[in-house]
Design a protein around this motif. Sequence first.
Motif, short mmCIF file in Angstrom:
data_model
loop_
_atom_site.label_atom_id
_atom_site.label_comp_id
_atom_site.label_asym_id
_atom_site.label_seq_id
_atom_site.Cartn_x
_atom_site.Cartn_y
_atom_site.Cartn_z
N HIS A 39 52.42 -26.28 -19.54
CA HIS A 39 53.72 -26.96 -19.59
C HIS A 39 53.58 -28.40 -20.09
O HIS A 39 54.50 -28.93 -20.72
N GLY A 185 54.71 -21.93 -10.63
CA GLY A 185 54.53 -21.60 -12.04
C GLY A 185 53.06 -21.39 -12.36
O GLY A 185 52.31 -20.83 -11.56
N ASP A 207 60.45 -22.37 -4.72
CA ASP A 207 60.79 -22.31 -6.14
C ASP A 207 62.26 -21.92 -6.25
O ASP A 207 62.84 -21.33 -5.33
N ALA A 212 59.51 -15.98 -9.07
CA ALA A 212 58.38 -16.83 -8.71
C ALA A 212 58.05 -16.70 -7.23
O ALA A 212 56.87 -16.71 -6.83
N GLY A 338 61.65 -21.42 -18.78
CA GLY A 338 61.35 -20.94 -17.45
C GLY A 338 61.24 -19.44 -17.32
O GLY A 338 61.48 -18.87 -16.26
#
Length: 350
Positions: A39, A185, A207, A212, A338
């Motif tokens: 990320h 993540g 989350d 997730a 996402g």
Amino acid sequence: MRALRLLEWKSEPRLVEVPDPEPGPGQVVIRIGGAGACHSDLHLMHEFGDGVVPWAPPFTLGHENAGWVHALGAGVGHLEVGQPVAVYGPWGCGVCARCLMGLETYCEDPASAPVAGGGGGLGLDGGMAEYMLVPSSRLLLALPDGLDPLHAAPLTDAALTPYHAIRRSWPKLTPGSHAVVIGVGGLGHMAVQILRATTAARIVAVDARPEALTLATEYGADAVVQAGAAAAEEIRAATGGRGADVVLDLVGSDETLALGAVVARQMGDLTVVGIAGGTLPVSFFSVPYEVSIQTTYWGSRPELAEVLDLGARGLLVPRVTTVGLEGAVDAYRSLAEGKVDGRIVVVPGS
């Protein structure tokens, strides 16, 4: 060879042809078996500009890498062609006090490093290519039996970074303690596994995405909490009303930092790993008494050896989705939206 390169700040990377690298004295070229899409690369593409870091494009992306030794420079005697290796990502000067401890993340003489404050994929050419030049053999760790480059690649950052943060809090992660992981993540799903493998803490994962939270449960979380207005109350309930002895914020936004401060137990740790750019006002009464608040960056070479050992023993198993170089740009778009569970790993030639 083909390489996915960031040609300028605030732009999409491009797949281009570049010369194959050749090793000089003490250097090693590896054939890439996996390069993780992180990320933080999105910050490079869309937010960074001149002056933010002491280096600039163009360079090949990919700071999370593993593969096989392809060519050795003069003077490299402890590696063999064909040997599977992982790349230690932060590249310091190699000789200052911090580097000699293996903490090249905190190099005290960055002007003498291959690139100040960076490494492969961070100012110098990284692993999203068929081959990668590593400037010193000290930056390579042989993979233990039972671990292949595809699954080792995400361990070099997505596991090493939370491992370093968790390891420094081990004394507080005793039986009866609670650890909260905010953000499940690429790093967060590894943090849950690291806590399960190396501590006796009860694990609470937070989350906004239901998928997730499902992943966190699969990997050993004792409780999961949907991010939102009720999250703090639910975390308090999950910790028996005492709060968390250790909070790991893998996001780092205003909202997650505020949540971490609210749910931290007195004398606990709040460690900020995510770089979403949030801030947390700190005053005498704004956080519980004796809560330590710190940031961490990546991890050390010795810690990477420990992480690879855990991976080889099956105690850390990254959730991996693979793409070829042609699919890397779309993979980053999915990451930005996402839509990724675990880690996307780019496999050149696949």
